[in-house]
Enzyme design. Structure first.
Site, PDB file in Angstrom:
ATOM      1  N   ASP A   2      16.492 -11.234  -3.089  1.00 59.07           N
ATOM      2  CA  ASP A   2      17.789 -11.677  -3.642  1.00 59.07           C
ATOM      3  C   ASP A   2      17.923  -9.681  -3.158  1.00 59.07           C
ATOM      4  O   ASP A   2      19.819  -9.442  -3.271  1.00 59.07           O
ATOM      5  CB  ASP A   2      17.555 -11.663  -5.745  1.00 59.07           C
TER       6      ASP A   2
ATOM      7  N   HIS B 281       1.065  -1.238   0.280  1.00 60.25           N
ATOM      8  CA  HIS B 281      -0.209   0.028   0.139  1.00 60.25           C
ATOM      9  C   HIS B 281       0.748   1.236  -0.082  1.00 60.25           C
ATOM     10  O   HIS B 281       0.382   1.973   0.320  1.00 60.25           O
ATOM     11  CB  HIS B 281      -0.552  -0.110   1.136  1.00 60.25           C
TER      12      HIS B 281
ATOM     13  N   ASP C  64      -9.006  -6.132   6.658  1.00 56.39           N
ATOM     14  CA  ASP C  64      -9.719  -6.070   4.754  1.00 56.39           C
ATOM     15  C   ASP C  64     -10.018  -7.492   5.727  1.00 56.39           C
ATOM     16  O   ASP C  64     -11.092  -7.843   4.875  1.00 56.39           O
ATOM     17  CB  ASP C  64      -7.826  -6.992   3.959  1.00 56.39           C
TER      18      ASP C  64
ATOM     19  N   ARG D  44       7.353  -6.177   2.912  1.00 58.49           N
ATOM     20  CA  ARG D  44       5.663  -7.094   2.601  1.00 58.49           C
ATOM     21  C   ARG D  44       5.641  -6.952   1.105  1.00 58.49           C
ATOM     22  O   ARG D  44       5.650  -5.717   0.964  1.00 58.49           O
ATOM     23  CB  ARG D  44       4.231  -6.340   2.998  1.00 58.49           C
TER      24      ARG D  44
ATOM     25  N   GLU E  22      -6.169 -12.307   6.012  1.00 61.32           N
ATOM     26  CA  GLU E  22      -6.954 -11.070   5.562  1.00 61.32           C
ATOM     27  C   GLU E  22      -9.158 -10.780   5.116  1.00 61.32           C
ATOM     28  O   GLU E  22      -9.541 -10.204   5.146  1.00 61.32           O
ATOM     29  CB  GLU E  22      -6.122  -9.815   4.437  1.00 61.32           C
TER      30      GLU E  22
END
Length: 270
Positions: free
Chosen positions: A91, A52, A182, A77, A156
């Protein structure tokens, strides 16, 4: 002669070693400077948000580098559970991955495979080119990689709620995070994260995690709610975000020195 490096403990390691609930905050501004300020706050976790927030791989990398000298553990996240995106985050040196919107055991198992090298997963092998191994300066990185990465999946939705106990038992899932915002929306209670039914659902996931031996965390920007979830057994609680702290603090300054606006919107908890 190149330096040989020891990786830092993972989020899973920190949760196992903790003798109390851990507390953290979100880094959503996309600023390495702000992330560094958050990391030096004394909180346990800085969660760099790629879902977000206005971030890309370069800004996530810069935030990881800014947070690295501090004791706070960084968790990243992903925007969603995509194998290629997870490979890129790993990576660039994200040891601790959070995947949002995991609704089933099949999804959780796919995310485990995404963060592991073959034969146990599908993560592409490019560590010699990547910060994850510090360009081959972490000894035996490929052989040790599974132990150097932690995976947290987010519950969620009502589907995720129903599958929470089974998801918590998936080998390779190191922790769960409940997203009440959510989850409330999925329960047709949009914007009502503190509704009794939502709170009960969150506590149901915490109970499932405790039964499976899998740590469960939760977003709770309201202090009383955060304390309730900690008392219920939450292993970690995310109690704020850089952008919301700035918004509320700047509004408080305006209220004091300019005057309160009668049309000011009520602050919403994440």
């Amino acid at each position: 002669m190149p330096i040989r490096l020891n990786p830092t403990p993972t989020f899973a390691d920190r949760l196992k070693q903790a003798d109390r609930t851990l507390y953290g905050m979100w880094s959503c501004a996309g600023s390495p400077l702000v992330a560094e300020i958050c990391a030096g706050s004394g909180l346990d976790i800085v969660l760099i948000d790629g879902e977000h927030s206005p971030v890309n791989l370069e800004s996530i990398l810069a935030q990881l580098q800014a947070v690295a000298p501090y004791p706070a553990v960084p968790v990243v996240r992903a925007p969603f559970g995509d194998t290629v995106i997870l490979k890129q985050l790993l990576d660039l040196g994200a040891q601790n991955i959070l995947v949002p919107m995991v609704d089933s055991v099949a999804q959780a198992e796919a995310m485990v495979r995404a963060v592991r090298y073959p034969p146990h997963g599908v993560r592409g092998v490019g560590s010699a080119l990547a910060r994850s191994s510090r360009w081959s300066r972490i000894p035996d990185y490929l052989a040790r990689a599974s132990d150097l990465v932690s995976l947290t999946v987010q519950i969620e939705t009502t589907d995720g709620l129903e599958a929470a106990a089974d998801i918590a038992a998936v080998d390779g899932v190191d922790a769960l995070l409940v997203g009440p915002a959510d989850l409330a929306a999925s329960m047709d209670l949009l914007g009502q994260q503190n509704h009794p039914d939502v709170v009960a659902a969150v506590e149901r996931v915490i109970e499932a995690g405790l039964a499976a031996g899998t740590p469960v965390g939760v977003n709770a920007f309201d202090p009383a709610t955060a304390e309730r979830y900690a008392a219920a057994g939450a292993a970690y609680v995310l109690v704020g975000a850089d952008v919301t702290l700035l918004a509320r603090a700047s509004e408080a300054l305006a209220d004091r020195f300019v005057g309160a606006s009668p049309d000011a919107p009520a602050a919403a908890s994440y």
